[in-house]
Scaffold this motif. Structure first.
Motif, short mmCIF file in Angstrom:
data_model
loop_
_atom_site.label_atom_id
_atom_site.label_comp_id
_atom_site.label_asym_id
_atom_site.label_seq_id
_atom_site.Cartn_x
_atom_site.Cartn_y
_atom_site.Cartn_z
N GLN A 1 5.17 4.15 1.97
CA GLN A 1 5.60 3.46 3.29
C GLN A 1 6.50 2.31 3.37
OE1 GLN A 1 1.60 1.91 3.18
NE2 GLN A 1 0.67 4.20 3.07
N ASP A 2 6.10 0.79 3.18
CA ASP A 2 7.47 -0.16 4.02
C ASP A 2 8.36 -0.07 2.63
OD1 ASP A 2 5.92 0.51 6.78
OD2 ASP A 2 4.79 -1.57 6.17
N ALA A 3 7.95 -0.39 1.61
CA ALA A 3 8.65 -0.30 0.64
C ALA A 3 9.70 0.47 0.11
CB ALA A 3 7.69 0.07 -1.13
N ILE A 4 10.00 1.03 0.94
CA ILE A 4 11.40 2.26 1.49
C ILE A 4 11.54 2.66 3.05
CG2 ILE A 4 10.15 4.56 1.61
CD1 ILE A 4 13.77 4.20 -0.17
N LYS A 5 12.92 2.71 3.51
CA LYS A 5 13.71 3.62 4.41
C LYS A 5 14.40 4.64 4.28
CE LYS A 5 14.59 -0.79 6.60
NZ LYS A 5 15.89 -2.16 7.08
N ILE A 6 13.83 5.47 4.69
CA ILE A 6 14.25 7.13 4.67
C ILE A 6 15.20 7.73 5.67
CG2 ILE A 6 14.25 8.93 3.98
CD1 ILE A 6 11.38 8.99 2.90
N VAL A 7 16.53 7.94 5.55
CA VAL A 7 17.17 8.20 6.63
C VAL A 7 18.17 9.69 6.34
CG1 VAL A 7 18.96 7.75 8.48
CG2 VAL A 7 17.96 5.90 7.46
N LYS A 8 17.29 10.58 7.71
CA LYS A 8 17.95 11.56 7.47
C LYS A 8 19.42 11.95 8.46
CE LYS A 8 15.29 15.21 6.87
NZ LYS A 8 15.52 15.97 5.96
N ILE A 9 20.92 12.29 8.27
CA ILE A 9 21.89 13.02 8.36
C ILE A 9 21.86 14.08 8.47
CG2 ILE A 9 23.72 12.39 8.47
CD1 ILE A 9 22.98 9.33 8.58
N ASP A 10 22.30 14.59 9.85
CA ASP A 10 22.71 15.90 9.48
C ASP A 10 24.67 15.96 9.33
OD1 ASP A 10 23.72 18.42 10.81
OD2 ASP A 10 22.02 18.50 11.92
N VAL A 11 24.84 16.96 8.66
CA VAL A 11 26.53 16.59 8.06
C VAL A 11 27.09 17.80 9.14
CG1 VAL A 11 26.31 16.64 5.13
CG2 VAL A 11 26.20 18.63 6.57
#
Length: 99
Positions: A42-52
């Protein structure tokens, strides 16, 4: 994306960046695993997806040569990097080492 990328990774909360491509089979395998990681931490991590394909300069800046490639940032500093698919518990274990 590049302009606010620095502000995203410059966080006390660890930020896991997933460099992926829509055409990449292993990336499609990793996507639901990352959702499970987020659901568990949950709030312990941020996950960001980046399309190359849409962010080639950012992928180049971090020398992403293959997808999926995950980078973990803490306070704007890269603390871990891995290419390929990992299982949920492996990813959680790595994140916990850097919290």
């Amino acid at each position: 994306m590049k302009s606010n990328f620095k502000s995203i990774i410059d966080s006390e909360t660890p930020v896991l960046v997933d460099f992926y491509a829509d055409w990449c089979g292993p990336c499609k395998t990793l996507a639901p695993i990352l959702k499970q990681v987020k659901d568990e931490l949950q709030d312990a991590i941020k996950i960001v997806k980046i399309d190359v394909d849409k962010n080639q300069s950012l992928a180049s800046q971090f020398q992403v040569r293959g997808v999926p490639t995950m980078l973990l940032f803490k306070n704007g500093t890269q603390v871990w990097r891995q290419s390929g698919v990992l299982q949920k518990q492996d990813i959680i274990s790595i994140i916990n080492q850097h919290t």
